[in-house]
Structures are given as structure tokens and as C-alpha cells.
Design an enzyme around this catalytic site. Sequence first.
Site, PDB file in Angstrom:
ATOM      1  NE  ARG A 171      -2.280  -1.416   3.607  1.00 15.36           N
ATOM      2  CZ  ARG A 171      -2.766  -1.422   4.825  1.00 15.36           C
ATOM      3  NH1 ARG A 171      -3.840  -0.742   4.966  1.00 15.36           N
ATOM      4  NH2 ARG A 171      -2.059  -1.740   5.895  1.00 15.36           N
ATOM      5  NE  ARG A 175       2.373   9.724  -6.027  1.00 15.58           N
ATOM      6  CZ  ARG A 175       2.262  10.500  -4.869  1.00 15.58           C
ATOM      7  NH1 ARG A 175       2.835  11.319  -4.418  1.00 15.58           N
ATOM      8  NH2 ARG A 175       0.950  10.196  -4.203  1.00 15.58           N
ATOM      9  NE  ARG A 250       2.134  -2.959  17.241  1.00 19.51           N
ATOM     10  CZ  ARG A 250       3.061  -3.296  18.142  1.00 19.51           C
ATOM     11  NH1 ARG A 250       2.882  -4.108  19.235  1.00 19.51           N
ATOM     12  NH2 ARG A 250       3.950  -2.180  18.387  1.00 19.51           N
ATOM     13  NE  ARG A 281       1.629   8.904  13.072  1.00 17.59           N
ATOM     14  CZ  ARG A 281       0.615   8.951  12.180  1.00 17.59           C
ATOM     15  NH1 ARG A 281       0.787   9.306  11.096  1.00 17.59           N
ATOM     16  NH2 ARG A 281      -0.785   8.544  12.851  1.00 17.59           N
ATOM     17  CD  GLU A 301       0.746   8.114  16.142  1.00 17.86           C
ATOM     18  OE1 GLU A 301       0.218   9.129  15.884  1.00 17.86           O
ATOM     19  OE2 GLU A 301       0.612   7.112  15.406  1.00 17.86           O
ATOM     20  CE1 TYR A 349      -6.143   2.342  10.553  1.00 18.77           C
ATOM     21  CE2 TYR A 349      -6.573   2.749   8.234  1.00 18.77           C
ATOM     22  CZ  TYR A 349      -6.111   3.157   9.503  1.00 18.77           C
ATOM     23  OH  TYR A 349      -5.975   4.435   9.601  1.00 18.77           O
ATOM     24  CG  ASP A 351      -7.806   5.360   5.641  1.00 15.61           C
ATOM     25  OD1 ASP A 351      -7.253   5.804   7.089  1.00 15.61           O
ATOM     26  OD2 ASP A 351      -6.992   5.381   4.651  1.00 15.61           O
TER      27      ASP A 351
HETATM   28  P1  FAD Z   1     -14.156   4.546  16.506  1.00 14.14           P
HETATM   29  O1  FAD Z   1     -14.056   5.955  16.357  1.00 14.14           O
HETATM   30  O2  FAD Z   1     -13.031   3.695  17.383  1.00 14.14           O
HETATM   31  O3  FAD Z   1     -15.488   4.570  17.611  1.00 14.14           O
HETATM   32  C1  FAD Z   1     -16.012   3.563  18.228  1.00 14.14           C
HETATM   33  C2  FAD Z   1     -16.506   4.074  19.483  1.00 14.14           C
HETATM   34  O4  FAD Z   1     -17.317   3.040  19.988  1.00 14.14           O
HETATM   35  C3  FAD Z   1     -15.619   4.801  20.430  1.00 14.14           C
HETATM   36  O5  FAD Z   1     -15.810   6.012  20.629  1.00 14.14           O
HETATM   37  C4  FAD Z   1     -15.596   3.633  21.660  1.00 14.14           C
HETATM   38  O6  FAD Z   1     -15.494   4.282  22.929  1.00 14.14           O
HETATM   39  C5  FAD Z   1     -16.991   3.508  21.645  1.00 14.14           C
HETATM   40  N1  FAD Z   1     -17.181   2.054  22.319  1.00 14.14           N
HETATM   41  C6  FAD Z   1     -16.414   0.897  22.067  1.00 14.14           C
HETATM   42  N2  FAD Z   1     -16.902  -0.084  22.942  1.00 14.14           N
HETATM   43  C7  FAD Z   1     -17.798   0.462  23.753  1.00 14.14           C
HETATM   44  C8  FAD Z   1     -18.760  -0.133  24.646  1.00 14.14           C
HETATM   45  N3  FAD Z   1     -18.429  -1.165  25.156  1.00 14.14           N
HETATM   46  N4  FAD Z   1     -19.818   0.711  25.345  1.00 14.14           N
HETATM   47  C9  FAD Z   1     -19.871   1.957  24.858  1.00 14.14           C
HETATM   48  N5  FAD Z   1     -18.880   2.735  23.919  1.00 14.14           N
HETATM   49  C10 FAD Z   1     -18.097   1.805  23.354  1.00 14.14           C
HETATM   50  N6  FAD Z   1      -8.500   7.797   8.870  1.00 14.14           N
HETATM   51  C11 FAD Z   1      -8.379   8.542   7.820  1.00 14.14           C
HETATM   52  O7  FAD Z   1      -9.060   8.401   6.986  1.00 14.14           O
HETATM   53  N7  FAD Z   1      -7.052   9.326   7.728  1.00 14.14           N
HETATM   54  C12 FAD Z   1      -6.174   9.270   8.793  1.00 14.14           C
HETATM   55  O8  FAD Z   1      -5.422   9.921   8.523  1.00 14.14           O
HETATM   56  C13 FAD Z   1      -6.247   8.308   9.782  1.00 14.14           C
HETATM   57  N8  FAD Z   1      -5.492   8.425  10.811  1.00 14.14           N
HETATM   58  C14 FAD Z   1      -5.633   7.611  11.727  1.00 14.14           C
HETATM   59  C15 FAD Z   1      -4.840   7.493  12.791  1.00 14.14           C
HETATM   60  C16 FAD Z   1      -4.823   6.609  13.869  1.00 14.14           C
HETATM   61  C17 FAD Z   1      -3.505   6.536  14.945  1.00 14.14           C
HETATM   62  C18 FAD Z   1      -6.104   5.745  14.046  1.00 14.14           C
HETATM   63  C19 FAD Z   1      -6.117   4.792  15.227  1.00 14.14           C
HETATM   64  C20 FAD Z   1      -6.788   5.831  12.865  1.00 14.14           C
HETATM   65  C21 FAD Z   1      -6.800   6.668  11.953  1.00 14.14           C
HETATM   66  N9  FAD Z   1      -7.625   6.706  11.037  1.00 14.14           N
HETATM   67  C22 FAD Z   1      -7.614   7.640   9.790  1.00 14.14           C
HETATM   68  C23 FAD Z   1      -8.957   5.790  11.119  1.00 14.14           C
HETATM   69  C24 FAD Z   1     -10.237   6.388  11.804  1.00 14.14           C
HETATM   70  O9  FAD Z   1      -9.698   6.781  12.969  1.00 14.14           O
HETATM   71  C25 FAD Z   1     -11.376   5.678  11.669  1.00 14.14           C
HETATM   72  O10 FAD Z   1     -11.685   5.369  10.212  1.00 14.14           O
HETATM   73  C26 FAD Z   1     -12.607   6.128  12.346  1.00 14.14           C
HETATM   74  O11 FAD Z   1     -12.306   6.678  13.730  1.00 14.14           O
HETATM   75  C27 FAD Z   1     -13.262   4.662  12.774  1.00 14.14           C
HETATM   76  O12 FAD Z   1     -14.606   4.943  13.276  1.00 14.14           O
HETATM   77  P2  FAD Z   1     -15.750   3.962  14.108  1.00 14.14           P
HETATM   78  O13 FAD Z   1     -16.830   4.693  14.421  1.00 14.14           O
HETATM   79  O14 FAD Z   1     -15.402   2.664  13.229  1.00 14.14           O
HETATM   80  O15 FAD Z   1     -14.529   3.700  15.481  1.00 14.14           O
END
Ligand code: FAD
Length: 369
Positions: A171, A175, A250, A281, A301, A349, A351
Site C-alpha cells: 500500500r 512515485r 496494536r 512519529r 506517538e 482497518y 479510513d
Molecule cells: P471509533 O472511532 O473507534 O468509534 C467507536 C466508539 O465506540 C468509540 O468512541 C468507543 O469509545 C465506543 N465504544 C467501544 N466499545 C464500547 C462499549 N462497550 N460501550 C460504549 N461505547 C463503546 N482515517 C483517515 O481517513 N485518515 C487518517 O489520517 C487516519 N489516521 C488515523 C490514525 C490513527 C492513529 C488511527 C487509530 C486511526 C486513523 N484513521 C484515519 C482511522 C479513523 O480513526 C477511523 O476510520 C474512524 O475513527 C473509525 O470510526 P468508528 O466509528 O468505526 O470507530
Amino acid sequence: MTYDYLVVGAGLFGSVFAYEAAKRGKRVKVIDKRNHIAGNIYTKEIEGIQVHKYGAHIFHTNNKKIWDYVNQFAEFNRFTNSPIANYKGEIYNLPFNMNTFNKLWGVVTPQEAKDKIEEQRKAAHIEKPANLEEQAISLVGTDIYEKLIKGYTEKQWGRKATELPAFIIKRLPVRFTYDNNYFNDKYQGIPVGGYTQIVEKMLSSELIDVELKANFFSKKDEYLEQFPRVVYTGMIDQFFDYQFGTLEYRSLKFETSVLDRENYQGNAVVNYTDAETPYTRIIEHKHFEFGMQPKTVITKEYPKTWEKGDEPYYPMNDEKNNALFKQYRDLADKLPNVIFGGRLGMYKYYDMHQVIGAALATVNKEFEN
Ligand code: FAD
């Protein structure tokens, strides 16, 4: 109060679902165990700077519909992700491009860069890459692998590059142009004023109630009995009480500091690619919005092996874990009133643009059939 849906998790997936359900006149209760909404895209203002509390988040997509969708909730700026690598004080442009090749080898034309890589590839005798190390060397040669990939990747995954699958590095864009834009997507940017406002707007309907610091597992049976439909975005293995075993992730540790200076590193994202520096980073948040504040906020991080109780950031999608996920998925399919979604519910994973796409597909299935 009677609700049509319980949404577990006020992250992006849960919030898109809640917003779309409310638009269709449904009553929704959203719970989250954290003390804030927005899950991992949560941003918080410190010293006038929007701080990405769970790591750098750059929105990018090729899909115009998703770009238009997210732009309903915020104005996006022209930020282009152009991270740099710091290898023991030497600075290189990422993703690997003609600027990187020029700095490393003094080559000027794409053909010279290709010849150099080919020369290193041949010397390594790799026909069919069997692991990440071999894949990386066959893509960009040994110099780039040693300086810019090996240390960073081994820190990130906590495993030797020779023990990691080759596909991880497929991935990484390479370039043969002088283009430092990390992504190939048509649309890219950062919401002016941070990401939290997006989720705030999604959850602002009168038909949506949000309860924070509410863990689904504190009264799982009651919730399942009380609500006709549940959208669950937490960990799928935890939902089923880890009965087949624990999925691996992780995790990360974030160390944030406010510095009494205007500009710390001159770029939003700097990767530390040597093995010795313990973090992968440093993010300097103000550069996401071209900030001119007198102070700055940085976050280091540190990658970390996930243990129960840590935040599960990256699913480890290897064969063993994918097979375990499939067992849980089969159980989930037998629960007609619970929808599993998001990166934890789907053990994938995603985005942000992919999470929005997946949530909208779920919405279509739920309401259009
Ligand atoms: P989450 O945001 O994890 O939401 C799930 C929620 O459920 C959380 O708030 C959690 O507290 C809650 N929850 C879990 N279990 C329970 C429970 N038992 N009871 C009540 N609540 C609960 N995407 C990009 O497009 N660009 C980027 O540059 C990018 N960088 C990233 C960098 C990092 C370090 C990480 C970790 C991710 C990155 N992402 C990025 C991905 C992005 O964060 C995710 O796509 C997005 O946040 C996922 O949304 P979600 O709702 O699936 O999960």
C-alpha cells in the site's frame, strides 16, 4: 421514552447511522463509554489549536459522494499530507519519490532512480517476495529499506520485518515524480475547526439522545431487551465474551505537550524511521490548519502491544486473526436485531471515508429494503 435504535459508540460509524436514522424520523439513543463524542476522530482545542487526540487524521477520498457528504458538516481546508522522515537527523521526503531518491543517491531523472533501485534489487536476489522485508527491497531497494522502512515498520508492528506479511507494504506509494503528496486521492483536507464539530452536527437532532461514560457491557442484557434494534461499533469479540479467544490489535500511547515556541518541526507529521527512537512519529497539530499561534502543541506517538483495557487502534489482520474474526462474524449473523459496524465491529482497518461508505451502505440496507 421509547427508541427505535440503540447505537453503541459515538464514533464516525455510529454517528453517521444515528444521523441517517433520525433523518428518517427514527428515535435513537447513542451511548459511548468515553467522556466525549467522535471516537478516534475527536479533536480538542488547546492554545487555540485543534489537537487530534487519537493521532493525525487527514481526510482523503476519491469518492465525490463521500466528499460532498462530509462537506455538509464542515468546511475543509487545502491541507495536503506531505510527511517527512527523520533518520538520525537526515531528512527525507515521503512518500518515496524523486525528492527522496535525489537526496539519497543524487539521481535526477526517473530513469536514473529506476536503474538504482533495479541494481539494488538484483544484488538482493529476490524473485518472489515472501515477507515485508523482501517486498520492500524489491519495491525501493536496500538503501530506502534500511533507512526509511525497517526501523519504522518494526516499531509500528512490534515484529521483525521478516516475520511480517508482504502485503502491508504494497500500500506504500512509490512515485517517479517530484510529488510529495502522500495520497493519490482526488479530494483531501482537514476540517477547519477540527473533526468534533462534524460528529456534533450529526448527533444534534432532537430525535437523538447521547449518553457518555456509558459502557454497553454494564447492562448488556437490559439494553438488548429494551431496544428493538442495536447498532454495535465496539469490539466484536468482547460482545461474545471472548468465547473463541481474543482478537489481536496494536495499540498506541500518545504523549502531548504544549511548547512555548511558535514552530517546533515545520511540518504536521515527522516520522522517526530509526530503530532507536522509541516513538514512530511526532505530530505538530497547528500545521494541519496553517496556524500562526504563539505556542505550539506536539504529540509523540509510541506503538504498543495491545492488552485488555488498552485502546485497540489497529486490527492485526493476519490469517490467524481473520479466521477468528470469521467465527465471531458467523455468530453475529445469527443475531437478527444487532448490526455490527465500524472498525471494531468489523475488525478491519477503515479510513474515515471507508467508515462513512460502510455506514451509508448499512443505512441503505436497513431503510431501503
Ligand atoms: P471509533 O472511532 O473507534 O468509534 C467507536 C466508539 O465506540 C468509540 O468512541 C468507543 O469509545 C465506543 N465504544 C467501544 N466499545 C464500547 C462499549 N462497550 N460501550 C460504549 N461505547 C463503546 N482515517 C483517515 O481517513 N485518515 C487518517 O489520517 C487516519 N489516521 C488515523 C490514525 C490513527 C492513529 C488511527 C487509530 C486511526 C486513523 N484513521 C484515519 C482511522 C479513523 O480513526 C477511523 O476510520 C474512524 O475513527 C473509525 O470510526 P468508528 O466509528 O468505526 O470507530
